[in-house]
Design a protein around this motif. Structure first.
Motif, PDB file in Angstrom:
ATOM      1  N   ALA A 193      -6.096 -11.938 -11.006  1.00  0.00           N
ATOM      2  CA  ALA A 193      -6.722 -12.035  -9.687  1.00  0.00           C
ATOM      3  C   ALA A 193      -8.181 -11.651  -9.832  1.00  0.00           C
ATOM      4  CB  ALA A 193      -6.022 -11.114  -8.697  1.00  0.00           C
ATOM      5  N   ARG A 194      -9.033 -12.465  -9.255  1.00  0.00           N
ATOM      6  CA  ARG A 194     -10.475 -12.309  -9.454  1.00  0.00           C
ATOM      7  C   ARG A 194     -11.005 -10.978  -8.917  1.00  0.00           C
ATOM      8  NH1 ARG A 194     -12.883 -17.764  -7.581  1.00  0.00           N
ATOM      9  NH2 ARG A 194     -10.784 -18.207  -8.347  1.00  0.00           N
ATOM     10  N   ALA A 195     -10.616 -10.668  -7.687  1.00  0.00           N
ATOM     11  CA  ALA A 195     -11.236  -9.507  -7.033  1.00  0.00           C
ATOM     12  C   ALA A 195     -10.222  -8.753  -6.191  1.00  0.00           C
ATOM     13  CB  ALA A 195     -12.397  -9.983  -6.167  1.00  0.00           C
ATOM     14  N   PRO A 196      -9.310  -8.027  -6.830  1.00  0.00           N
ATOM     15  CA  PRO A 196      -8.300  -7.314  -6.037  1.00  0.00           C
ATOM     16  C   PRO A 196      -8.939  -6.250  -5.134  1.00  0.00           C
ATOM     17  CG  PRO A 196      -8.072  -6.777  -8.391  1.00  0.00           C
ATOM     18  CD  PRO A 196      -9.134  -7.832  -8.284  1.00  0.00           C
ATOM     19  N   GLY A 197      -8.540  -6.253  -3.887  1.00  0.00           N
ATOM     20  CA  GLY A 197      -9.083  -5.277  -2.932  1.00  0.00           C
ATOM     21  C   GLY A 197      -7.941  -4.675  -2.128  1.00  0.00           C
ATOM     22  N   LEU A 198      -7.937  -3.366  -2.026  1.00  0.00           N
ATOM     23  CA  LEU A 198      -6.852  -2.702  -1.310  1.00  0.00           C
ATOM     24  C   LEU A 198      -7.005  -2.929   0.195  1.00  0.00           C
ATOM     25  CD1 LEU A 198      -4.384  -0.829  -1.912  1.00  0.00           C
ATOM     26  CD2 LEU A 198      -5.873   1.080  -1.281  1.00  0.00           C
ATOM     27  N   ILE A 199      -5.961  -3.481   0.816  1.00  0.00           N
ATOM     28  CA  ILE A 199      -5.980  -3.657   2.278  1.00  0.00           C
ATOM     29  C   ILE A 199      -5.381  -2.419   2.929  1.00  0.00           C
ATOM     30  CG2 ILE A 199      -5.089  -5.011   4.205  1.00  0.00           C
ATOM     31  CD1 ILE A 199      -4.929  -7.417   2.233  1.00  0.00           C
ATOM     32  N   ARG A 200      -4.233  -2.044   2.465  1.00  0.00           N
ATOM     33  CA  ARG A 200      -3.568  -0.867   3.035  1.00  0.00           C
ATOM     34  C   ARG A 200      -2.606  -0.299   2.008  1.00  0.00           C
ATOM     35  NH1 ARG A 200      -3.290   1.139   8.278  1.00  0.00           N
ATOM     36  NH2 ARG A 200      -1.648   2.709   8.445  1.00  0.00           N
TER      37      ARG A 200
END
Ligand code: AMP
Ligand code: MG
Length: 487
Positions: free
Chosen positions: A24-31
């Protein structure tokens, strides 16, 4: 981070295939669900948001994980498919939580596996947020369900009807063994594997069954009872699962796979939301019958284990199916009696309940608010607040109220009755239009309403004035008429 102990990975090779999450290019924590992580005993020392996004976005495989895709089959809308399996999910491993219970940690939407068939193995943001919202709403309502540990955006685009942002959901379950897992082996005539799976399930979920004369029959009986009770709980909160295929029925008795699911607004027993359920197979009031049908499919898989004599095995299985019906009826009656504030026994209780439901259907009354406001009427609120819930108050409503008042007249005070009823009749459910609103904003990068909704749903039985807007049924413009699987 995890102390894994992977019992499913130790089962024979035919049960699973190794799996690897996609890049995944840009994993970002949502919750991230810190309370659940605490319950699971995860070690989050030094795990900042970026690290959590890496792990729960599938970019770092935690030590001790043995990622695998589980094999299963299933009846989809009544048609048997011998080869389904985790096509967009992988099991990272199992942990023993602080209460000593074994829990699966699964990534959903983490890329293709050996079972992906024509699918891409990805999940779009919308279904991930929906599953997060509804699983945690269930937990707060006290209805057995898989849990949400994390939601991570991937920075990738997934192709559906349009291009959508991708995400990975981390699901926690008592196990992911389904009716369809048994069917997978039974369809191949692999009785040994069916038995191995049954032993795994008994050890994991039904250890008391081991002490009985016929452990496999005891296991089947308990699975049937848990499902019957679970479906009664669904009906009591106005929930429609939407895709009760046998691969979406967990052996643990937890609600699993919140796909096209929805809560009722106005009461209609034939209500269907799912766009693919064209014949209404999984309509609100069909759910107990379908649950029993699914248990019959499980029983078929287990016949050789129930008795060496086939006729006796069939007789035993039929006993379980009958018990399913009895347990459901009893659980349903208890739940709806408490929703109406009825204590003790009265032979007319079932009729009193079904008469109310019929009036609600005729008057298009909101399911959740009807019971919540009835609780207040029991506590002395004006009857008009209740009758106003009906578009046109149907003939018979005031007679019904008279019967109900006579029936609830026990030695409790009005305030005590109201408190008892409000404790079982939620003020807040995950209304479809609110879920859609949260998803629509999130697709454009604004997660604030999603967070607000998740936080509000943690307290469904209290009426916090700050979230009054979330309790209101949809206006005609806001109504959601269709939900989608999100595959
Ligand atoms: P469901 O009814 O959503 O639980 O899914 C039924 C089957 O389709 C399961 O075997 C899933 O793994 C598979 N599936 C659903 N979506 C995808 C996808 N995007 N890629 C691969 N397989 C999928
Ligand atoms: Mg499924």
């Amino acid at each position: 981070m995890f102390s894994f102990d992977n019992s499913y990975a130790r089962l024979p090779q035919s049960f699973h295939r190794p799996a690897r999450p996609a890049a995944a290019r840009a994993p970002g924590l949502i919750r991230f669900n810190h309370a659940l992580a605490e319950e699971l005993g995860l070690d989050l020392e030094g795990a900042d948001e970026a690290r959590l996004a890496q792990v729960f976005g599938g970019q770092v495989i935690p030590v001790g994980a043995e990622p695998l895709a589980q094999a299963y089959a299933g009846h989809q809308f009544g048609h048997f498919n011998p080869q389904l399996g985790d096509g967009r999910a992988l099991l990272l491993g199992e942990v023993i939580d602080r209460a000593g219970r074994r829990r699966d940690i699964q990534l959903k939407g983490s890329g293709p596996t050996a079972f992906s068939r024509n699918g891409d193995g990805m999940a779009a943001l919308g279904p991930v947020l929906r599953e997060y919202i509804v699983s945690e709403a269930f937990a707060a309502l006290g209805v057995p369900a898989t849990r949400a540990l994390a939601a991570v955006s991937t920075g990738e685009r997934v192709v559906r009807e349009t291009m959508l942002p991708g995400a990975v959901f981390t699901r926690v379950a008592a196990s992911h063994v389904r009716v369809g897992t048994f069917q997978f082996f039974a369809a191949q005539g692999d009785e040994q594997a069916v038995q191995t799976l049954a032993d795994h399930v008994i050890d994991r979920h039904y250890p008391e069954a081991r002490e009985t004369e016929n452990p496999y029959l005891a296991m089947l009986t308990q699975v049937a009872e848990r499902q019957a009770r679970l479906i009664a709980r669904w009906l009591s909160i106005g929930f429609i699962h939407g895709v009760m295929n046998t691969d979406n029925m967990a052996i643990s008795g937890e609600t699993i796979d919140f796909g096209p699911c929805a809560f009722l607004d106005e009461y209609d027993p034939r209500k269907v939301f799912s766009s693919i359920d064209q014949r209404g197979r999984y309509a609100y009031a069909n759910q107990p019958g379908i649950g029993q049908w699914n248990i019959a499919r499980l029983a078929e898989c287990l016949l050789p284990l129930l008795d060496a004599d086939e006729e006796k095995a069939i007789e035993a299985a039929n006993g379980v199916l009958k018990a399913f019906g009895d347990v459901f009826q009893e659980a349903w009656l208890e739940l709806f009696k408490s929703k109406l504030g009825l204590t003790g026994e009265d032979p007319d209780d079932r009729l009193l309940i079904t008469d109310l439901l019929e009036l609600m259907h005729l008057g298009e009354a909101d399911f959740t608010l009807t019971f919540r406001i009835l609780s207040k009427v029991a506590g002395g609120a004006a009857v008009k607040t209740f009758t106003d819930l009906f578009t046109v108050p149907p003939p018979g409503l005031s007679d019904w109220l008279t019967r109900w008042r006579a029936r609830i007249d026990d030695d409790r005070t009005a305030a005590e009755r109201q408190t008892a009823m409000e404790a079982v009749n939620p003020a807040l459910i995950a209304r479809n239009h609110r879920i859609e609103e949260a998803i629509a904003a999130a697709v454009y990068g604004d997660f604030s309403f999603f967070h607000r909704l998740v936080e509000a749903l943690a307290n469904p039985y209290v009426e916090d004035p700050d979230i009054a807007d979330l309790r209101v049924p949809p206006t005609p413009d806001e109504r959601v008429t269709r939900t989608f699987c999100g595959t």
